[in-house]
Design an enzyme around this catalytic site. Sequence first.
Site, PDB file in Angstrom:
ATOM      1  N   CYS A   1     -17.562  -9.291   3.239  1.00  0.00           N
ATOM      2  CA  CYS A   1     -16.726  -7.714   3.253  1.00  0.00           C
ATOM      3  C   CYS A   1     -15.407  -8.435   2.306  1.00  0.00           C
ATOM      4  O   CYS A   1     -14.433  -9.352   2.897  1.00  0.00           O
ATOM      5  CB  CYS A   1     -16.124  -7.671   4.327  1.00  0.00           C
ATOM      6  SG  CYS A   1     -17.450  -7.182   5.487  1.00  0.00           S
TER       7      CYS A   1
ATOM      8  N   CYS B   1     -20.806   2.274   5.375  1.00  0.00           N
ATOM      9  CA  CYS B   1     -20.541   1.364   6.818  1.00  0.00           C
ATOM     10  C   CYS B   1     -19.115   2.445   6.946  1.00  0.00           C
ATOM     11  O   CYS B   1     -18.456   2.388   6.452  1.00  0.00           O
ATOM     12  CB  CYS B   1     -19.656  -0.006   6.192  1.00  0.00           C
ATOM     13  SG  CYS B   1     -19.325  -0.729   7.891  1.00  0.00           S
TER      14      CYS B   1
ATOM     15  N   CYS C   1       1.251  -0.862   0.025  1.00  0.00           N
ATOM     16  CA  CYS C   1      -0.033   0.051   0.023  1.00  0.00           C
ATOM     17  C   CYS C   1       1.120   1.149   0.054  1.00  0.00           C
ATOM     18  O   CYS C   1       1.359   1.344   0.856  1.00  0.00           O
ATOM     19  CB  CYS C   1      -1.155  -0.113   1.577  1.00  0.00           C
ATOM     20  SG  CYS C   1      -2.949   1.559   1.004  1.00  0.00           S
TER      21      CYS C   1
ATOM     22  N   CYS D   1      -0.477   5.115   7.155  1.00  0.00           N
ATOM     23  CA  CYS D   1      -1.878   4.977   7.517  1.00  0.00           C
ATOM     24  C   CYS D   1      -0.767   4.585   9.107  1.00  0.00           C
ATOM     25  O   CYS D   1      -0.358   2.790   8.951  1.00  0.00           O
ATOM     26  CB  CYS D   1      -2.838   4.384   7.833  1.00  0.00           C
ATOM     27  SG  CYS D   1      -3.906   5.039   6.453  1.00  0.00           S
TER      28      CYS D   1
ATOM     29  N   CYS E   1     -20.192  -6.068   0.592  1.00  0.00           N
ATOM     30  CA  CYS E   1     -19.300  -4.735   0.741  1.00  0.00           C
ATOM     31  C   CYS E   1     -18.488  -4.963   1.193  1.00  0.00           C
ATOM     32  O   CYS E   1     -17.260  -6.216   0.714  1.00  0.00           O
ATOM     33  CB  CYS E   1     -19.959  -4.814   3.046  1.00  0.00           C
ATOM     34  SG  CYS E   1     -18.808  -3.148   3.659  1.00  0.00           S
TER      35      CYS E   1
ATOM     36  N   ARG F   1     -20.856  -3.302  14.979  1.00  0.00           N
ATOM     37  CA  ARG F   1     -20.022  -3.914  15.008  1.00  0.00           C
ATOM     38  C   ARG F   1     -18.629  -4.283  15.730  1.00  0.00           C
ATOM     39  O   ARG F   1     -17.678  -2.873  15.734  1.00  0.00           O
ATOM     40  CB  ARG F   1     -19.682  -4.075  13.661  1.00  0.00           C
ATOM     41  CG  ARG F   1     -19.101  -5.587  13.343  1.00  0.00           C
ATOM     42  CD  ARG F   1     -18.749  -5.425  12.051  1.00  0.00           C
ATOM     43  NE  ARG F   1     -19.904  -5.721  11.464  1.00  0.00           N
ATOM     44  CZ  ARG F   1     -20.218  -4.681   9.842  1.00  0.00           C
ATOM     45  NH1 ARG F   1     -19.319  -3.943   9.786  1.00  0.00           N
ATOM     46  NH2 ARG F   1     -21.706  -4.171   9.435  1.00  0.00           N
TER      47      ARG F   1
ATOM     48  N   CYS G   1      -1.494   0.976  10.717  1.00  0.00           N
ATOM     49  CA  CYS G   1      -1.430  -0.357  10.017  1.00  0.00           C
ATOM     50  C   CYS G   1      -0.464  -1.338   8.950  1.00  0.00           C
ATOM     51  O   CYS G   1       0.447  -0.914   8.845  1.00  0.00           O
ATOM     52  CB  CYS G   1      -1.945   0.373   8.124  1.00  0.00           C
ATOM     53  SG  CYS G   1      -2.878  -0.947   6.945  1.00  0.00           S
TER      54      CYS G   1
END
Length: 342
Positions: A98, A191, A54, A58, A131, A261, A61
């Site tokens: 998901c 979401c 990626c 962040c 999702c 959730r 992560c």
Amino acid sequence: MRCEHPSRDDLLGVLSWPDEDLLELVAAVGRVRRRFFGDRVKLNYLVNLKSGLCPEDCTYCSQRLGSGADIVTYTWLSSEQTRRAAACGIEGGAARVCLVASGRGPTDRDVDRLAPAIAAIKDDNPGVEVCACLGLLSPGQPERLREAGVDAYNHNLNTSEERYADICSTHGFADRVETVQRAAQAGLSPCSGLIAGMGESDGDLVDALQELRRLDPDSVPVNFLIPFDGTPLAGRWELTPQRCLRILAAARLVFPDVEVRLAGGREIHLRSLQPLALHLANSIFLGDYLTSEGGPGAADLEMVRDAGFRVQGTDAQSLPAHRLDLVRPRRRGAGTDRPPNA
């Protein structure tokens, strides 16, 4: 039906609730949860379509730019691999799959490549929701995802606007808000949630919850930081099971009739208090997460039963009927009182 939203002071009081009286808080907020969701627990299952590599930074992560975390990296799964992976969770009782991919956001080609996998999942499992969580969306991409059969789109705000620059420099808080708005305006069920345990204050948590309330999501994942070795937040173990319960209670009070959730980190941070959390949240992830292991699926199902709840089937709605009737017709305009880049 109107839901009165708690004040900032109310939420700060919940987050500072004394440990010795915590069962009273869980019991009181649990009545709100049962009023709207009864004894149902919705199971969700993650499929990691693309791991690592990626370009975003962040800090929380393990897949971030420059991460030293020991994770498996790979490019996009094939449609057949995605279908098989989804089947594992659905066989365990998941009502929502998901589909998650690392990266800043999808290309149009990435959106197109998902269509066969989504069609296969839905052909095999009528009633199962799909999702997508693919990062920041460009104009037109939410509509294309909806045409491909995607039901919902996840993009978490993670923390407050004030603190966002502390955890990421390659995109901003407003970019995330804009993606959630684009998804909702295209008719995808929004979401969006948060990550707790990154050094935020109680005020930051309240700010994040109130900003999420303005976006009016249909589901709110509450993640608890897993401080991976090799990331800037490695070694940050500041959450206790009691604090996690207080955060979930605050989330439920802000979102009384919305799916709350239990997401990443629940096994590590809630530990033996996980069954209590089911009295606040009405949805959990089953099995593993993106780059970390969850608990055995059979143990999760046993926990749900032992806590006095039942698994929600694919024939049941995730939201109360009044919310479907009153909120959905306004979905196209949800969140538009805030400019996309405000």
